[in-house]
Design a protein around this motif. Structure first.
Motif, PDB file in Angstrom:
ATOM      1  N   LEU A 191       0.510  -1.071   0.140  1.00 11.44           N
ATOM      2  CA  LEU A 191      -0.474  -0.083   0.265  1.00 11.44           C
ATOM      3  C   LEU A 191       0.465   1.226  -0.327  1.00 11.44           C
ATOM      4  CD1 LEU A 191      -2.238  -1.005   2.783  1.00 11.44           C
ATOM      5  CD2 LEU A 191      -2.860  -1.536   0.482  1.00 11.44           C
ATOM      6  N   GLY A 194      -1.585   6.304   1.895  1.00 13.23           N
ATOM      7  CA  GLY A 194      -3.169   7.067   1.148  1.00 13.23           C
ATOM      8  C   GLY A 194      -4.245   6.331   1.285  1.00 13.23           C
ATOM      9  N   ASP A 195      -3.301   5.003   0.036  1.00 12.11           N
ATOM     10  CA  ASP A 195      -4.223   3.458   0.145  1.00 12.11           C
ATOM     11  C   ASP A 195      -5.275   2.867   1.137  1.00 12.11           C
ATOM     12  OD1 ASP A 195      -3.762   4.272  -2.783  1.00 12.11           O
ATOM     13  OD2 ASP A 195      -3.443   1.779  -3.339  1.00 12.11           O
ATOM     14  N   GLU A 196      -6.033   2.535   0.892  1.00 14.53           N
ATOM     15  CA  GLU A 196      -6.259   1.510   2.000  1.00 14.53           C
ATOM     16  C   GLU A 196      -7.147   0.744   1.706  1.00 14.53           C
ATOM     17  OE1 GLU A 196     -11.356   3.074   2.398  1.00 14.53           O
ATOM     18  OE2 GLU A 196      -9.772   4.104   2.641  1.00 14.53           O
ATOM     19  N   THR A 198     -10.089  -3.145   2.895  1.00 12.27           N
ATOM     20  CA  THR A 198     -11.455  -3.300   3.594  1.00 12.27           C
ATOM     21  C   THR A 198     -11.178  -4.996   4.509  1.00 12.27           C
ATOM     22  OG1 THR A 198     -13.005  -2.076   2.679  1.00 12.27           O
ATOM     23  CG2 THR A 198     -13.347  -3.624   4.206  1.00 12.27           C
ATOM     24  N   VAL A 214      -0.164   1.371   8.938  1.00  7.96           N
ATOM     25  CA  VAL A 214      -0.714   1.699   8.887  1.00  7.96           C
ATOM     26  C   VAL A 214      -2.292   2.005  10.294  1.00  7.96           C
ATOM     27  CG1 VAL A 214      -0.815  -0.359   6.971  1.00  7.96           C
ATOM     28  CG2 VAL A 214      -1.824  -0.709   9.547  1.00  7.96           C
ATOM     29  N   GLU A 217      -8.910   0.629  11.227  1.00  5.44           N
ATOM     30  CA  GLU A 217     -10.045   2.125  11.571  1.00  5.44           C
ATOM     31  C   GLU A 217     -10.500   1.314  12.943  1.00  5.44           C
ATOM     32  OE1 GLU A 217     -15.030   2.461   9.847  1.00  5.44           O
ATOM     33  OE2 GLU A 217     -13.371   0.804   8.902  1.00  5.44           O
ATOM     34  N   GLU A 221      -3.234   3.361  14.669  1.00 10.01           N
ATOM     35  CA  GLU A 221      -2.249   3.063  14.500  1.00 10.01           C
ATOM     36  C   GLU A 221      -1.468   1.537  14.322  1.00 10.01           C
ATOM     37  OE1 GLU A 221       1.154   5.935  12.459  1.00 10.01           O
ATOM     38  OE2 GLU A 221       1.652   5.374  14.687  1.00 10.01           O
ATOM     39  N   ARG A 237     -11.596  -0.969   7.430  1.00  7.26           N
ATOM     40  CA  ARG A 237     -10.911  -0.872   6.829  1.00  7.26           C
ATOM     41  C   ARG A 237      -9.344  -0.197   7.535  1.00  7.26           C
ATOM     42  NH1 ARG A 237     -11.237   4.679   5.601  1.00  7.26           N
ATOM     43  NH2 ARG A 237     -11.916   5.427   7.672  1.00  7.26           N
ATOM     44  N   VAL A 239      -5.745   1.598   6.887  1.00  9.43           N
ATOM     45  CA  VAL A 239      -5.209   2.671   5.694  1.00  9.43           C
ATOM     46  C   VAL A 239      -3.547   2.689   5.531  1.00  9.43           C
ATOM     47  CG1 VAL A 239      -5.598   5.280   4.703  1.00  9.43           C
ATOM     48  CG2 VAL A 239      -7.552   3.993   5.752  1.00  9.43           C
ATOM     49  N   ALA A 240      -3.187   3.221   4.588  1.00 12.01           N
ATOM     50  CA  ALA A 240      -1.991   2.714   4.504  1.00 12.01           C
ATOM     51  C   ALA A 240      -1.268   4.485   5.050  1.00 12.01           C
ATOM     52  CB  ALA A 240      -0.575   2.889   3.507  1.00 12.01           C
ATOM     53  N   THR A 241      -0.468   4.876   6.283  1.00 15.58           N
ATOM     54  CA  THR A 241      -0.091   6.356   6.690  1.00 15.58           C
ATOM     55  C   THR A 241       1.977   6.631   6.093  1.00 15.58           C
ATOM     56  OG1 THR A 241       1.212   5.698   8.685  1.00 15.58           O
ATOM     57  CG2 THR A 241      -1.482   6.174   8.865  1.00 15.58           C
TER      58      THR A 241
END
Length: 258
Positions: A191, A194-196, A198, A214, A217, A221, A237, A239-241
């Motif tokens: 990732l 910003g990519d995510e 589920t 990441v 949800e 982190e 979800r 999400v990559a930080t």
């Protein structure tokens, strides 16, 4: 194996510095569950996953020939290359993006070393290899030993969760490699920030972050080496930080307490 009934939803985060560690002159190994001399009766597995070892092996060294029995062993290389050789005659060099499964079955001997130059004839290098090795029990004992590997880098570039190893019928023709457990699938994703993705909806999930960071949800982190053990609470979800790689076990059964 038992089904997943009357489960209470939960997410248990295990941080990198909470894992057992084995450090030798040639090996730095971090164990997510009880392994070898490290034993905690309250930390033997999650779902069907018995072993999740994150190993760094120095060049020219590795695991000498040793036995396994009645185990499905999946190896995922993150950096460098790992040479596999076993008593069934299989040999190969595993590298990032190459999925590998070894079925120990009735019994197998194998070695894993960071010495690819001995296979290729290239000059020796000074690079360590880092890989995650994961174990699940097969549905049936005493099957014939087996081995499978397949390149899946192209699928990873497409984004999303990619089945790496699966015994589920719905992944026939899709998963890179087959494991002999119809209740379990290993997914991977690479990732960019910003990519995510589920997470699957399953009674048991194990999310491991070997690279990057990441946000999970509802939890927060997860950084390098962190894991989330999710029970009856899939669908979150992730999400990559920062540039990240994740490994997700989707499991529809578990073992009895042990």
């Amino acid at each position: 194996m038992t089904g997943a009934m009357a489960l209470s939803p939960s997410v248990a985060v295990r941080r990198a510095d909470e894992r057992f560690a084995t450090r030798l002159s040639w090996l730095d190994s971090r164990h997510s569950f009880s392994f070898s001399r490290h034993y905690d009766p309250g930390n033997t597995h999650h779902g069907l996953l018995l072993v999740n070892n994150d190993d760094v092996v120095l060049p020219g060294t590795g695991f000498e020939t040793h036995p396994h029995q009645d185990m499905e062993i999946v190896t995922w290389v993150l950096r460098g290359s790992l040479v596999h050789q076993d008593s069934t005659g299989h040999a190969g060099v595993i590298y990032p993006g190459l999925a590998q499964r070894m079925s120990a079955g009735t019994g197998i001997l194998h070695s894993e070393k960071n010495d690819a130059w001995r296979v290729s004839g290239a000059e020796p290098h000074a690079d360590p290899v880092r890989f995650v090795q994961m174990w699940v029990l097969p549905d049936e004992p005493d099957v014939d030993p087996g081995y499978e590997q397949l390149e899946i880098s192209a699928e990873l570039l497409l984004g999303g969760l990619v089945p790496v190893a699966s015994g589920m019928d719905r992944h026939d023709g899709e998963a890179a490699i087959r494991i002999r457990n119809r209740y379990a699938t290993l997914h991977a994703a690479r990732l960019p920030p910003g990519d995510e993705v589920t997470l699957p909806d399953a009674p048991f999930l194990h999310l491991y972050v070997p690279v990057g960071a990441v946000m999970l949800e509802g939890t927060g982190e997860l950084a390098v080496g962190d894991a989330a053990r999710i029970t009856a609470a899939g669908g979150q979800r992730v999400v990559a930080t920062e540039p990240a790689e994740i490994l997700v076990w989707e499991m529809h059964a578990t073992f009895g307490d042990g």
